[in-house]
Motif scaffolding. Sequence first.
Motif: not given
Length: 116
Positions: A46-57
């Motif tokens: 999901t787009e939300e998952g992508l945003k979260a993984v970017l934020t976390n890394n």
Amino acid sequence: MKFINRCVVTLKPGQPFIDWAKGLGTDLPEDWSLEGGSYLLDEQETEEGLKAVLTNNARAMMENELSAWEEDPGRWPEQRDIEALNRWFDVYVSVAGFDLGRESLMRADLSDLEVM
């Protein structure tokens, strides 16, 4: 050609990064378009998952880019989160990666590699 189950994030230095690098007193490239790294992140549904993984890394990616130019973290910008990453770099995200190489992939922790 082989599909890899990773998102690919490519960082290209933006003007804040270039201005910071100029202040270090090191040799600078003539063509900044050749600079920057690509990072493989877990594939996201999901787009939300992508945003979260970017934020976390974001911090790890930014610190890796900074450390390529200056090893002393005291000379890095204090803010190294997703907002800073987006200001300092042009961030390109591909949701799929493909391996066109003929050689096997090498995986190693950077701490295990000897730097020349």
